[in-house]
Design a protein around this motif. Structure first.
Motif, short mmCIF file in Angstrom:
data_model
loop_
_atom_site.label_atom_id
_atom_site.label_comp_id
_atom_site.label_asym_id
_atom_site.label_seq_id
_atom_site.Cartn_x
_atom_site.Cartn_y
_atom_site.Cartn_z
N LEU A 1 0.85 -1.18 0.00
CA LEU A 1 0.00 0.00 0.00
C LEU A 1 0.89 1.24 0.00
CD1 LEU A 1 -2.31 -1.35 2.77
CD2 LEU A 1 -3.09 -0.83 0.48
N HIS A 2 0.36 2.33 -0.48
CA HIS A 2 1.10 3.59 -0.44
C HIS A 2 0.65 4.36 0.80
CE1 HIS A 2 2.51 2.66 -4.42
NE2 HIS A 2 1.27 2.55 -4.85
N TRP A 3 1.56 4.56 1.75
CA TRP A 3 1.25 5.18 3.04
C TRP A 3 1.69 6.63 3.02
CZ3 TRP A 3 -1.32 2.49 6.84
CH2 TRP A 3 -1.44 1.11 6.64
N VAL A 4 0.78 7.55 3.36
CA VAL A 4 1.08 8.99 3.41
C VAL A 4 0.78 9.50 4.81
CG1 VAL A 4 0.51 11.25 2.47
CG2 VAL A 4 0.46 9.24 0.96
N ASP A 5 1.80 10.01 5.47
CA ASP A 5 1.66 10.58 6.81
C ASP A 5 1.24 12.04 6.66
OD1 ASP A 5 1.87 11.57 9.37
OD2 ASP A 5 3.89 10.79 9.72
N ILE A 6 0.01 12.35 7.06
CA ILE A 6 -0.50 13.71 6.85
C ILE A 6 0.19 14.73 7.73
CG2 ILE A 6 -2.73 12.86 6.04
CD1 ILE A 6 -3.92 13.88 8.73
N TRP A 7 0.87 14.30 8.78
CA TRP A 7 1.62 15.25 9.60
C TRP A 7 2.97 15.59 8.99
CZ3 TRP A 7 0.75 13.59 15.39
CH2 TRP A 7 -0.54 14.00 15.77
N ARG A 8 3.43 14.79 8.09
CA ARG A 8 4.70 15.06 7.41
C ARG A 8 4.50 15.69 6.04
NH1 ARG A 8 8.76 9.97 8.30
NH2 ARG A 8 8.78 10.03 10.56
N ASP A 9 3.31 15.55 5.48
CA ASP A 9 3.07 16.00 4.12
C ASP A 9 1.85 16.92 4.05
OD1 ASP A 9 3.34 16.14 1.34
OD2 ASP A 9 2.02 14.44 1.04
N PRO A 10 2.07 18.21 3.87
CA PRO A 10 0.94 19.15 3.80
C PRO A 10 -0.03 18.83 2.66
CG PRO A 10 3.00 20.35 4.07
CD PRO A 10 3.36 18.91 3.84
N ALA A 11 0.49 18.32 1.53
CA ALA A 11 -0.39 17.96 0.41
C ALA A 11 -1.29 16.79 0.80
CB ALA A 11 0.44 17.62 -0.83
N GLY A 12 -0.77 15.88 1.61
CA GLY A 12 -1.57 14.76 2.09
C GLY A 12 -2.68 15.24 3.01
N ALA A 13 -2.34 16.16 3.91
CA ALA A 13 -3.35 16.72 4.81
C ALA A 13 -4.43 17.45 4.01
CB ALA A 13 -2.70 17.65 5.82
N ALA A 14 -4.02 18.16 2.98
CA ALA A 14 -4.98 18.88 2.14
C ALA A 14 -5.90 17.90 1.39
CB ALA A 14 -4.24 19.77 1.14
N ALA A 15 -5.35 16.79 0.92
CA ALA A 15 -6.16 15.79 0.22
C ALA A 15 -7.20 15.18 1.15
CB ALA A 15 -5.26 14.70 -0.36
N VAL A 16 -6.80 14.93 2.40
CA VAL A 16 -7.73 14.36 3.37
C VAL A 16 -8.81 15.37 3.72
CG1 VAL A 16 -7.94 13.52 5.74
CG2 VAL A 16 -6.10 12.69 4.29
N ARG A 17 -8.42 16.63 3.92
CA ARG A 17 -9.42 17.68 4.21
C ARG A 17 -10.40 17.84 3.05
NH1 ARG A 17 -4.89 20.35 6.33
NH2 ARG A 17 -4.74 21.60 4.43
N ALA A 18 -9.91 17.77 1.83
CA ALA A 18 -10.79 17.90 0.66
C ALA A 18 -11.78 16.75 0.58
CB ALA A 18 -9.94 17.96 -0.61
N ALA A 19 -11.38 15.58 1.00
CA ALA A 19 -12.25 14.40 0.93
C ALA A 19 -13.22 14.32 2.11
CB ALA A 19 -11.41 13.13 0.88
N ASN A 20 -12.90 15.03 3.20
CA ASN A 20 -13.69 14.90 4.43
C ASN A 20 -14.31 16.21 4.90
OD1 ASN A 20 -13.22 12.05 4.94
ND2 ASN A 20 -11.10 12.63 5.29
N ASP A 21 -14.73 17.03 3.99
CA ASP A 21 -15.40 18.29 4.32
C ASP A 21 -14.60 19.16 5.29
OD1 ASP A 21 -17.64 17.64 2.71
OD2 ASP A 21 -18.50 16.47 4.35
N ASP B 1 -12.24 18.21 7.42
CA ASP B 1 -11.70 17.50 8.59
C ASP B 1 -10.50 16.64 8.18
OD1 ASP B 1 -13.66 18.51 10.28
OD2 ASP B 1 -15.04 16.88 9.80
N GLU B 2 -9.56 16.49 9.08
CA GLU B 2 -8.41 15.61 8.84
C GLU B 2 -8.69 14.24 9.46
OE1 GLU B 2 -4.72 17.41 10.03
OE2 GLU B 2 -4.81 18.87 8.40
#
Length: 149
Positions: A98-118, A120-121
């Motif tokens: 699996l491709h693992w993305v740590d949202i605390w290390r990657d701002p783009a990852g945190a943004a992707a999660v926020r975009a998918a979850n209204d 929220d992270e």
């Protein structure tokens, strides 16, 4: 990056304080057990238990090529830990596929999660074929992996 280590370091400090208190009280033998418990908790909540994370953009590019899910996670998240441990038990080393993305290390990852979850992270969020799935069942995630070659 340091934010991912705050909880494990705090757990180690708490364990050290508890053990030091027991040692100061003259109970050296019983200081070992709480210290070990805090050490295990720190290890489980550290970034060490998860595979080396990649950036969100790189993970999405790789996923488009190989069809593997992208898992967005953060250390200290009990649901991320549950997913990781259950995948590791069932898949063994294949959990690294699996491709693992740590949202605390990657701002783009945190943004992707926020975009998918209204906004929220909420993690773990697993992207399969461009669709987000929040806190999915580990068995379902296993089913989304393409057959290994």
């Amino acid at each position: 990056m340091t934010r991912a280590w705050k909880l494990p370091i705090l757990l180690l400090l708490c364990g050290s304080v508890v053990a030091a208190g027991l040692i100061a009280g003259g109970d050296v033998g019983s200081a070992v057990a709480p210290l070990l418990v805090f050490l295990v908790l720190a290890g489980v909540n550290s970034p060490l238990i998860f595979p080396r994370p990649v950036g969100a953009l790189e993970a999405q590019r790789r996923s488009a090529v190989d069809g593997r899910p992208v898992v967005f996670w953060r250390s200290g998240c009990k649901y991320c830990l549950r997913l990781r441990i259950r995948l590791r038990i069932r898949l063994g080393r294949d959990a690294r596929r699996l491709h693992w993305v740590d949202i605390w290390r990657d701002p783009a990852g945190a943004a992707a999660v926020r975009a998918a979850n209204d906004g929220d992270e909420t993690v773990p969020t697993v992207f399969v074929a461009g669709r987000a799935h929040v806190d999915p069942d580990p068995a379902w995630v296993r089913e989304q992996l393409p057959p290994s070659v």
